[in-house]
Motif scaffolding. Structure first.
Motif, PDB file in Angstrom:
ATOM      1  N   ASN A 197      49.871  46.446  26.851  1.00 46.42           N
ATOM      2  CA  ASN A 197      50.824  47.624  27.291  1.00 46.42           C
ATOM      3  C   ASN A 197      50.544  48.341  28.676  1.00 46.42           C
ATOM      4  N   ILE A 198      49.171  48.029  28.993  1.00 45.19           N
ATOM      5  CA  ILE A 198      48.626  48.606  30.415  1.00 45.19           C
ATOM      6  C   ILE A 198      49.644  48.123  31.514  1.00 45.19           C
ATOM      7  N   PHE A 199      50.058  46.790  31.377  1.00 39.50           N
ATOM      8  CA  PHE A 199      50.854  46.171  32.568  1.00 39.50           C
ATOM      9  C   PHE A 199      52.067  46.939  32.583  1.00 39.50           C
ATOM     10  N   ASN A 200      52.637  47.615  31.621  1.00 42.38           N
ATOM     11  CA  ASN A 200      53.983  48.266  31.851  1.00 42.38           C
ATOM     12  C   ASN A 200      53.753  49.533  32.637  1.00 42.38           C
ATOM     13  N   ILE A 201      52.658  50.111  32.955  1.00 44.62           N
ATOM     14  CA  ILE A 201      52.604  51.062  33.782  1.00 44.62           C
ATOM     15  C   ILE A 201      51.710  50.617  35.272  1.00 44.62           C
ATOM     16  N   ALA A 202      51.357  49.369  35.255  1.00 51.34           N
ATOM     17  CA  ALA A 202      50.509  48.958  36.253  1.00 51.34           C
ATOM     18  C   ALA A 202      51.198  48.705  37.467  1.00 51.34           C
ATOM     19  N   ASP A 203      51.035  49.154  38.773  1.00 51.57           N
ATOM     20  CA  ASP A 203      51.643  48.542  40.067  1.00 51.57           C
ATOM     21  C   ASP A 203      51.234  47.115  40.268  1.00 51.57           C
ATOM     22  N   TYR A 204      50.137  46.744  40.074  1.00 55.39           N
ATOM     23  CA  TYR A 204      49.525  45.242  40.293  1.00 55.39           C
ATOM     24  C   TYR A 204      49.065  44.948  38.960  1.00 55.39           C
ATOM     25  N   GLY A 205      49.358  43.747  38.554  1.00 53.51           N
ATOM     26  CA  GLY A 205      48.732  43.298  37.358  1.00 53.51           C
ATOM     27  C   GLY A 205      48.130  41.898  37.695  1.00 53.51           C
ATOM     28  N   ILE A 206      46.771  41.779  36.810  1.00 60.16           N
ATOM     29  CA  ILE A 206      46.172  40.423  37.167  1.00 60.16           C
ATOM     30  C   ILE A 206      45.982  39.986  35.713  1.00 60.16           C
ATOM     31  N   VAL A 207      46.635  38.827  35.405  1.00 59.63           N
ATOM     32  CA  VAL A 207      46.256  38.027  33.882  1.00 59.63           C
ATOM     33  C   VAL A 207      44.998  37.254  34.045  1.00 59.63           C
ATOM     34  N   GLY A 208      43.842  37.921  33.298  1.00 55.75           N
ATOM     35  CA  GLY A 208      42.597  36.911  33.583  1.00 55.75           C
ATOM     36  C   GLY A 208      41.634  37.415  32.814  1.00 55.75           C
ATOM     37  N   ASP A 209      40.414  36.827  32.971  1.00 54.49           N
ATOM     38  CA  ASP A 209      39.099  37.352  32.215  1.00 54.49           C
ATOM     39  C   ASP A 209      38.443  38.217  33.395  1.00 54.49           C
ATOM     40  N   LEU A 210      38.267  39.307  32.802  1.00 53.57           N
ATOM     41  CA  LEU A 210      37.592  40.428  33.812  1.00 53.57           C
ATOM     42  C   LEU A 210      36.308  39.909  34.241  1.00 53.57           C
ATOM     43  N   PHE A 211      35.437  39.201  33.449  1.00 59.06           N
ATOM     44  CA  PHE A 211      34.380  38.832  33.909  1.00 59.06           C
ATOM     45  C   PHE A 211      34.301  37.737  35.114  1.00 59.06           C
ATOM     46  N   GLU A 212      35.467  37.176  35.108  1.00 60.52           N
ATOM     47  CA  GLU A 212      35.773  36.208  36.419  1.00 60.52           C
ATOM     48  C   GLU A 212      36.364  37.258  37.703  1.00 60.52           C
ATOM     49  N   VAL A 213      37.456  37.595  37.198  1.00 63.17           N
ATOM     50  CA  VAL A 213      38.363  38.586  38.353  1.00 63.17           C
ATOM     51  C   VAL A 213      37.291  39.580  39.081  1.00 63.17           C
ATOM     52  N   VAL A 214      36.645  40.542  38.129  1.00 63.16           N
ATOM     53  CA  VAL A 214      35.981  41.556  38.814  1.00 63.16           C
ATOM     54  C   VAL A 214      35.056  41.215  39.861  1.00 63.16           C
ATOM     55  N   PRO A 215      33.832  40.238  39.567  1.00 65.33           N
ATOM     56  CA  PRO A 215      32.990  39.911  40.528  1.00 65.33           C
ATOM     57  C   PRO A 215      33.598  38.832  41.640  1.00 65.33           C
ATOM     58  N   MET A 216      34.747  38.526  41.562  1.00 64.05           N
ATOM     59  CA  MET A 216      35.685  37.561  42.811  1.00 64.05           C
ATOM     60  C   MET A 216      35.890  39.028  43.604  1.00 64.05           C
ATOM     61  N   LEU A 217      36.789  39.842  42.854  1.00 60.29           N
ATOM     62  CA  LEU A 217      37.170  40.825  43.706  1.00 60.29           C
ATOM     63  C   LEU A 217      36.158  41.784  44.417  1.00 60.29           C
ATOM     64  N   THR A 218      34.826  41.917  43.632  1.00 61.47           N
ATOM     65  CA  THR A 218      33.771  42.703  44.387  1.00 61.47           C
ATOM     66  C   THR A 218      33.312  41.946  45.737  1.00 61.47           C
ATOM     67  N   GLU A 219      33.230  40.436  45.413  1.00 64.60           N
ATOM     68  CA  GLU A 219      32.780  39.806  46.490  1.00 64.60           C
ATOM     69  C   GLU A 219      33.619  39.823  47.724  1.00 64.60           C
ATOM     70  N   GLU A 220      34.919  39.397  47.418  1.00 63.23           N
ATOM     71  CA  GLU A 220      36.022  39.564  48.400  1.00 63.23           C
ATOM     72  C   GLU A 220      35.949  40.993  49.171  1.00 63.23           C
ATOM     73  N   LEU A 221      35.871  41.980  48.556  1.00 58.00           N
ATOM     74  CA  LEU A 221      36.041  43.204  49.204  1.00 58.00           C
ATOM     75  C   LEU A 221      34.709  43.614  49.924  1.00 58.00           C
ATOM     76  N   GLN A 222      33.704  43.122  49.423  1.00 58.03           N
ATOM     77  CA  GLN A 222      32.465  43.379  50.321  1.00 58.03           C
ATOM     78  C   GLN A 222      32.530  42.678  51.492  1.00 58.03           C
ATOM     79  N   ASN A 223      32.947  41.501  51.603  1.00 55.89           N
ATOM     80  CA  ASN A 223      33.126  40.867  52.921  1.00 55.89           C
ATOM     81  C   ASN A 223      34.031  41.435  53.734  1.00 55.89           C
ATOM     82  N   LEU A 224      35.217  42.111  53.016  1.00 59.34           N
ATOM     83  CA  LEU A 224      36.237  42.620  53.757  1.00 59.34           C
ATOM     84  C   LEU A 224      35.802  43.948  54.467  1.00 59.34           C
ATOM     85  N   LEU A 225      34.908  44.688  53.766  1.00 61.33           N
ATOM     86  CA  LEU A 225      34.623  45.965  54.230  1.00 61.33           C
ATOM     87  C   LEU A 225      33.305  46.063  55.125  1.00 61.33           C
ATOM     88  N   VAL A 226      32.667  44.868  55.214  1.00 59.99           N
ATOM     89  CA  VAL A 226      31.389  45.042  55.923  1.00 59.99           C
ATOM     90  C   VAL A 226      31.827  45.183  57.430  1.00 59.99           C
TER      91      VAL A 226
END
Ligand code: FAD
Length: 323
Positions: free
Chosen positions: A294-323
């Motif tokens: 149901n969370i996808f019904n109110i989300a602006d952006y949705g990622i269908v996937g395993d959070l243990f894969e997605v969150v570390p990936m996001l963290t790494e990408e953002l870390q590289n972007l924000l340095v």
């Protein structure tokens, strides 16, 4: 019509909470040229008065007393009532915080005044000031206007934009002496939970975890992303009930109500009680392995996937972007 407005500057750990500055911006809209007065209650708060003025207050009134060092309903009511009696304001603004929610109805009922609570927007429509507040757990909004008489307003943190600090602003600061007596509650000690980092209720970015996070260890994965984005970690009740995290992180109908700029929901199904606490976030990103969640019904952006894969990936990408 001009109104005189007073705003409680809420002090925590010796600093003013941001909602105090948001209250001043709200007060300016309501005052329409009238005087905006900041009120500070506490033990040693004198030095905070110039800050309230730099954020837009015209003047400040202080009640200092060792009995006001910690919040008690009796102590704060007595001090605040003395200020109201002296200032005779038209409108009184509190944050919709634990203190504001406790104090405002107490004083309003004592004075026979009205209260508009949990206001998320204030606008001037011609001569009329219109207050917007959520109803039915955030599924709809109602608009209220003030008729005659003194009125109390509580504003939800993170919704009304405060002014930029102007260090050149000055204003009168005065004190009132109040005899604080007959306290039924005495705070002997404040034992704080060791919650790391940014305050959840005022955070601009929240990384929130649900039962899908699966363990305390899993929450450390979310904390890493929160650290990269300068945000706070929140949780669903499902995660708190499962003892993956502390109840102080719970967001929802029976937890905290938050309005960050960015809310990333990880492994949260989107139960109505959870949505009640976060659906007014400006941007919602949902990460869930169930595409029907149901969370996808109110989300602006949705990622269908395993959070243990997605969150570390996001963290790494953002870390590289924000340095
Ligand atoms: P679940 O509903 O179990 O959802 C877990 C989600 O994680 C699922 O969607 C699943 O697909 C996903 N998932 C699992 N593994 C992964 C993975 N590896 N990667 C990605 N996704 C994964 N709830 C609140 O949150 N706040 C409240 O304030 C609140 N108040 C309540 C008050 C009352 C009176 C009642 C009756 C209930 C209240 N609840 C509240 C509880 C609410 O009804 C839900 O039970 C709760 O929100 C569910 O939490 P959840 O989404 O974490 O868990």
């Amino acid at each position: 019509m001009t109104k005189n407005v007073i705003v409680l500057g809420e002090v925590r750990d010796g600093d003013l909470r941001n909602v105090s500055f948001e209250g001043i911006a709200a007060a300016k809209t309501i005052a329409d040229g009238g005087v905006v007065t900041a009120v500070l209650l506490g033990e040693q708060v004198n030095h905070l008065a110039p800050l309230m003025i730099q954020y837009g207050a015209d003047r400040a009134v202080i009640v200092e007393d060792s009995k006001l060092a910690s919040y008690t309903p009796d102590g704060y009511s007595q001090a605040f009532l003395a200020v109201v009696e002296q200032e005779k304001p038209d409108v009184i603004i509190f944050g919709h915080t634990a203190i504001g929610k406790d104090l405002s109805p107490k004083i309003a009922s004592r004075l026979g005044s009205g209260l508009i609570s949990d206001v998320v927007a204030i606008e001037a429509v011609g001569e009329t000031i219109v207050f917007t507040r959520p109803i039915y757990s955030g599924k709809a909004f109602e608009k209220k206007i003030i008729s005659d008489g003194m009125i109390f307003v509580t504003i939800r943190p993170n919704n009304i934009v405060s002014f930029e600090k102007d260090t050149a602003r000055t204003g009168d600061v005065s004190s009132i002496s109040v005899e604080i007596k007959d306290l039924r509650t005495i705070v002997r000690e404040v034992a704080k939970k060791a919650v790391k980092g940014v305050d959840l209720s005022e955070a601009k970015v929240i990384i929130s975890g649900g039962r899908g996070v699966k363990s305390k260890e899993g929450f450390k994965t979310l904390q890493k992303l929160a650290d990269v984005l300068g945000g706070a970690v929140g949780a669903s009740r499902g995660a708190c009930d499962a003892d993956y995290c502390d109840y102080s992180l719970q967001i929802g109908q029976t937890g905290k109500v938050v309005t960050p700029d960015l809310y990333i929901a990880c492994g949260i199904s989107g139960a109505i009680q959870h949505l009640a606490g976060m659906s007014n976030s400006k941007i919602v990103v949902a990460i869930n392995k169930d595409p029907e969640a149901n969370i996808f019904n109110i989300a602006d952006y949705g990622i269908v996937g395993d959070l243990f894969e997605v969150v570390p990936m996001l963290t790494e990408e953002l870390q590289n972007l924000l340095v």
